[in-house]
Enzyme design. Structure first.
Site, PDB file in Angstrom:
ATOM      1  N   GLU A 296      -0.374   3.244   1.412  1.00  0.00           N
ATOM      2  CA  GLU A 296      -1.641   2.576   1.107  1.00  0.00           C
ATOM      3  C   GLU A 296      -1.514   1.085   1.360  1.00  0.00           C
ATOM      4  OE1 GLU A 296      -3.891   5.078  -2.403  1.00  0.00           O
ATOM      5  OE2 GLU A 296      -2.538   3.477  -2.995  1.00  0.00           O
ATOM      6  N   CYS A 297      -2.318   0.547   2.238  1.00  0.00           N
ATOM      7  CA  CYS A 297      -2.414  -0.887   2.518  1.00  0.00           C
ATOM      8  C   CYS A 297      -1.040  -1.452   2.893  1.00  0.00           C
ATOM      9  CB  CYS A 297      -3.047  -1.624   1.350  1.00  0.00           C
ATOM     10  SG  CYS A 297      -3.707  -3.254   1.793  1.00  0.00           S
ATOM     11  N   GLY A 298      -0.292  -2.001   1.944  1.00  0.00           N
ATOM     12  CA  GLY A 298       1.051  -2.472   2.258  1.00  0.00           C
ATOM     13  C   GLY A 298       1.919  -1.361   2.795  1.00  0.00           C
TER      14      GLY A 298
END
Length: 445
Positions: free
Chosen positions: A324-326
């Site tokens: 997720e994201c990072g």
């Protein structure tokens, strides 16, 4: 558990400091206090957790639905819950502090910047209380905390100007050591830049704890068991099942995880934390979760460590990997920092990621699954949120898991890069969406 909401007149007014002071004041009064945060946020709750010594609950009707919000509140533990609002009280079309307060039927204490006003503080608070009639929410603005207010004549003038229906709940003094430094994505994390203990104690002493306690009340209860249903907050593996081992990245680069997500993973799996940015290798596991965080600040360490290479090997062998994201950034081929330095990442997903000076997306998100994916079945909709400063340049033949119904996603229309049994998204999901149950079901096969 009684509760109240500390809402601001706008972003940057000092809600977080006022919330931390209230947490400390309740503890000093002998109360067990449960912190919470309205809206999607990982940073402010890190400050709450450090002061209250317990995780801060996330309350967001978009991410959880009103039923999930109430169940998440009910899973808290304490005598009183202090909920820090998001943005200004009424700001936000998908979710707002006003919506959270109304869903729980809790009173609102308005945090007002009093640095250059006295009677105007009362006028501002009256305006916010009256504006509730123009909204679809039943909002009870019941009190005021004067942020950055001096004592003596300044505090007396504010208190005397307030009408009887708005309680003066004290002030937070204007002190430089009560300012929390920030960076991209918001404030620095609580463990990085904790407030000075003496300053926080001084701020707590200038709050009217008795009035805040008198004001707090029991919320609207959930309509079902807080541990029941597809809320992502209950249940478990079947009798006799061996729980899968889920490796969860947990260090300075990967730290954006909701408490309810940690709880759900622990209920259905054996969670094995590891620290890629600190040099840990990927432990033996059946699935991998790389949450959001700050990989752009630790890109060199990630590139030099063994974990990303091991994640790539596991992904190629068919191990389910969720980023997720990072986590998406770490699963990409390369990551270029704001200084222009490019580092090799896991290379699982066909994308090159570059950190930009300005944020690229900030919104509540709704996605529709184009095909069966790690977190949803084909046609299913998921609600989450996005906030990132990076942009992904994807290969022409990249495969996407979701169409974007609301938000930005990876390219404005599509979200969720897919390779092997790996999924990388910019979207953060809450456990109440059922997405982590779907992930665990896929891991178990």
């Amino acid at each position: 558990m009684r509760g109240l909401v500390l809402a601001g007149t706008a972003s940057g007014v000092g809600k977080t400091v006022a919330t931390l002071a209230a947490l400390r004041a309740f503890e000093a009064a002998g109360r067990t206090v449960q912190p919470a945060k309205a809206g999607p946020d990982f940073i402010d709750p890190s400050h709450h957790a450090r002061v209250a010594d317990r995780p801060s609950r996330t309350l967001d009707p978009w991410l959880q639905g009103e039923g999930g919000l109430r169940r998440n509140y009910a899973r808290g533990d304490g005598d009183v819950c202090v909920i820090e609002g998001m943005m200004g009280l009424y700001d936000g079309d998908a979710a707002s502090t006003a919506g959270v307060a109304a869903a729980l039927d809790l009173p609102v204490v308005l945090v007002v910047d009093a640095s250059a006003g006295m009677e105007s503080v009362a006028a501002t608070a009256l305006g916010f209380a009256a504006y509730a009639d123009r909204t679809p929410h039943e909002v009870d603005v019941a009190g005021v905390i004067a942020q950055r207010a001096h004592g003596g004549r300044h505090a007396d003038g504010i208190r005397e100007a307030l009408p009887d229906e708005l309680a003066y709940c004290g002030r937070v003094p204007p002190r430089e050591d009560l300012e929390i430094p920030d960076r991209h994505l918001g404030l620095r994390m609580g463990e990085e830049t904790p407030l000075d203990e003496a300053a926080l104690d001084a701020a707590a002493e200038t709050l009217r704890t008795d009035r805040l306690l008198d004001m707090a009340r029991e919320p609207t209860p959930p309509t079902d068991d807080p541990a029941a249903g597809k809320t992502g907050e209950g249940g478990g593996s079947g009798a006799g099942d061996e729980p899968p081992r889920i490796a969860v990245a947990d260090d300075a680069a990967f730290r954006f995880v909701y408490p309810a997500t940690r709880e759900r993973l622990a209920e259905r799996a054996t969670v094995v934390p590891f620290a890629p940015a600190a040099g840990d290798d990927l432990p033996p596991c059946d699935g991998v979760y790389l949450p959001g965080g700050y990989p752009e600040l630790h890109a060199a360490a990630l590139a030099e460590g063994p974990a990303l290479g091991s994640v790539a090997d596991a992904a190629a062998e068919g191990t389910p990997v969720l980023g997720e994201c990072g986590g998406l950034m770490a699963l990409a081929e390369t990551l270029t920092t704001v200084d222009g330095e490019t580092h090799e990442m896991a290379g699982v997903l066909p994308a090159s990621v570059e950190r930009r000076e300005r944020y690229q997306a900030l919104d509540h998100v709704e996605l529709r699954a184009r095909r069966d994916a790690l977190t949803a079945s084909a046609g299913e909709r998921l609600r989450g949120h996005e906030f990132h400063y990076s942009a992904a340049d994807v290969a022409p033949d990249a495969r996407f898991a979701f169409d974007v119904e609301r938000g930005t996603g990876i390219d404005g229309d599509r979200e969720g890069l897919v390779e092997h049994r790996t999924l990388g998204t910019y979207c953060h999901l809450h456990a109440a969406s059922g997405a982590f149950d779907a992930f665990l079901d896929e891991v178990k096969g």
